[in-house]
Design a protein around this motif. Sequence first.
Motif, PDB file in Angstrom:
ATOM      1  N   ALA A  26       4.119  -6.243   6.848  1.00  0.00           N
ATOM      2  CA  ALA A  26       4.178  -4.943   6.005  1.00  0.00           C
ATOM      3  C   ALA A  26       5.737  -4.591   4.992  1.00  0.00           C
ATOM      4  CB  ALA A  26       5.032  -4.400   6.783  1.00  0.00           C
ATOM      5  N   ASN A  63       8.587   0.403  10.819  1.00  0.00           N
ATOM      6  CA  ASN A  63       8.963   0.849  10.472  1.00  0.00           C
ATOM      7  C   ASN A  63       8.928   0.130   8.657  1.00  0.00           C
ATOM      8  OD1 ASN A  63      11.422   2.823   9.553  1.00  0.00           O
ATOM      9  ND2 ASN A  63      12.515   0.426   9.356  1.00  0.00           N
ATOM     10  N   SER A  64       8.838  -0.967   8.499  1.00  0.00           N
ATOM     11  CA  SER A  64       9.100  -1.983   6.990  1.00  0.00           C
ATOM     12  C   SER A  64       7.740  -1.312   6.017  1.00  0.00           C
ATOM     13  CB  SER A  64       8.406  -3.505   7.600  1.00  0.00           C
ATOM     14  OG  SER A  64       9.416  -3.903   8.149  1.00  0.00           O
ATOM     15  N   PHE A  65       6.587  -0.563   6.591  1.00  0.00           N
ATOM     16  CA  PHE A  65       5.616  -0.208   5.640  1.00  0.00           C
ATOM     17  C   PHE A  65       6.725   0.748   4.555  1.00  0.00           C
ATOM     18  CE2 PHE A  65       2.330  -1.318   8.482  1.00  0.00           C
ATOM     19  CZ  PHE A  65       1.650  -1.718   8.579  1.00  0.00           C
ATOM     20  N   GLN A  66       6.938   1.535   5.200  1.00  0.00           N
ATOM     21  CA  GLN A  66       7.972   2.327   4.429  1.00  0.00           C
ATOM     22  C   GLN A  66       8.857   2.026   2.743  1.00  0.00           C
ATOM     23  OE1 GLN A  66      10.296   5.346   6.175  1.00  0.00           O
ATOM     24  NE2 GLN A  66       8.350   6.041   7.541  1.00  0.00           N
ATOM     25  N   SER A  67       8.325   1.909   1.969  1.00  0.00           N
ATOM     26  CA  SER A  67       9.595   1.439   0.998  1.00  0.00           C
ATOM     27  C   SER A  67       9.798   2.256  -0.783  1.00  0.00           C
ATOM     28  CB  SER A  67       8.630   0.407   0.066  1.00  0.00           C
ATOM     29  OG  SER A  67       8.966  -0.410  -0.598  1.00  0.00           O
ATOM     30  N   GLU A 115       7.172   1.675  -2.829  1.00  0.00           N
ATOM     31  CA  GLU A 115       5.877   1.383  -3.150  1.00  0.00           C
ATOM     32  C   GLU A 115       5.227   2.745  -2.664  1.00  0.00           C
ATOM     33  OE1 GLU A 115       4.133  -2.559  -2.020  1.00  0.00           O
ATOM     34  OE2 GLU A 115       5.412  -3.263  -3.545  1.00  0.00           O
ATOM     35  N   THR A 138       3.645   4.886   0.152  1.00  0.00           N
ATOM     36  CA  THR A 138       4.095   3.926   1.217  1.00  0.00           C
ATOM     37  C   THR A 138       2.001   4.557   2.510  1.00  0.00           C
ATOM     38  OG1 THR A 138       5.601   5.570   2.590  1.00  0.00           O
ATOM     39  CG2 THR A 138       3.686   4.976   3.936  1.00  0.00           C
ATOM     40  N   ASN A 139       1.182   3.043   2.499  1.00  0.00           N
ATOM     41  CA  ASN A 139      -0.039   2.549   2.738  1.00  0.00           C
ATOM     42  C   ASN A 139      -0.494   3.467   4.277  1.00  0.00           C
ATOM     43  OD1 ASN A 139      -3.025   2.639   3.581  1.00  0.00           O
ATOM     44  ND2 ASN A 139      -2.288   0.680   2.807  1.00  0.00           N
ATOM     45  N   TYR A 140      -0.814   4.988   4.076  1.00  0.00           N
ATOM     46  CA  TYR A 140      -0.642   6.003   5.801  1.00  0.00           C
ATOM     47  C   TYR A 140      -1.764   5.557   5.962  1.00  0.00           C
ATOM     48  CZ  TYR A 140       3.394   8.819   3.697  1.00  0.00           C
ATOM     49  OH  TYR A 140       4.373   9.133   3.206  1.00  0.00           O
ATOM     50  N   VAL A 161      -0.221   2.636   7.934  1.00  0.00           N
ATOM     51  CA  VAL A 161       0.705   3.105   9.079  1.00  0.00           C
ATOM     52  C   VAL A 161      -0.346   3.368  10.239  1.00  0.00           C
ATOM     53  CG1 VAL A 161       2.425   4.277   9.629  1.00  0.00           C
ATOM     54  CG2 VAL A 161       2.420   3.625   7.530  1.00  0.00           C
TER      55      VAL A 161
END
Length: 293
Positions: free
Chosen positions: A76, A246-250, A253, A255-257, A260
């Motif tokens: 992520a 939660n690490s997908f949120q940056s 960058e 967010t790759n929904y 997710v």
Amino acid sequence: MTAPRRAPEPGRPRTHANRVLLNAIALVVFACSVFPVYWMVNLSFTPGNEIISRRPSLVPDDPTLLNYVTAWTRPAAPGQTDFPNALRTSLTIVVIVVLVALLFAFLASIALARFRFRGRHAFIVAILVVQMIPGEAMMFTVYNLVDDMHLMNTILGLSLVHTASVIPFTIWALRGFVAGVPAELEEAAQIDGCSKPQAFWRVTFPLLAPGLVSTGIFAFMQSWNEFTMALLLMKDKNLTLPTWLNSFQSATEATNYGAVMAASTLICIPVVIFFLIVQGRMTGGLVSGAVKG
């Protein structure tokens, strides 16, 4: 000669209109409950350009599995774990928590429900008091304790924290199940020739199966979904599934929904499998363990 027709019993009849109304309400509640899950699965198959478009679609125009490939294979965030390792960490912690919590809660509930000893009521009150304290209020204390034991960023450290958080409720819940099984059943089994341990394991324990399954489900869900302590104690390669998601949120960058939603769907699959396994055993435990008349 025909018998006289009985007068209808008093009471409000369940008319066809009432049934239709109740069924309609049930369908609305069901739809409101299921739609978020459906929308999550729908977006997991939707390409990124369709997700951010202004025209939402109940069915993706161009379904894709790329979101699942991304969620499964790619960490992520840089330097952190991927889905298989996070899944392995979460499953290991959950198994430890469920087994240890049920063992200690089962023994404690037997002692509280079957024996009378000094301090018994104070112990029950203490369990309730501990259960009412929010976990966030003890974050720094827990952090210091785990750090002093040199268990930071370890599966054992987080397993101990999760076990301590679920044991009070499991003890309280199992105590109610044990108290609900009459002690006379064991006495009747002993009259029939069973020893006290045999009477417990052959008669009482099967009747406690629904309670064990119910409290096991609670321990499983609490540990599986716990986020705050996992975020505080685990990092990098030892992230659990909620902290990994939660690490997908940056901040740097977008967010790759789609990834997710695919990752969220993958996280739900073990929970569904667990419930499919235990629901039959929970129903079977309700009718097992009876003694012959």
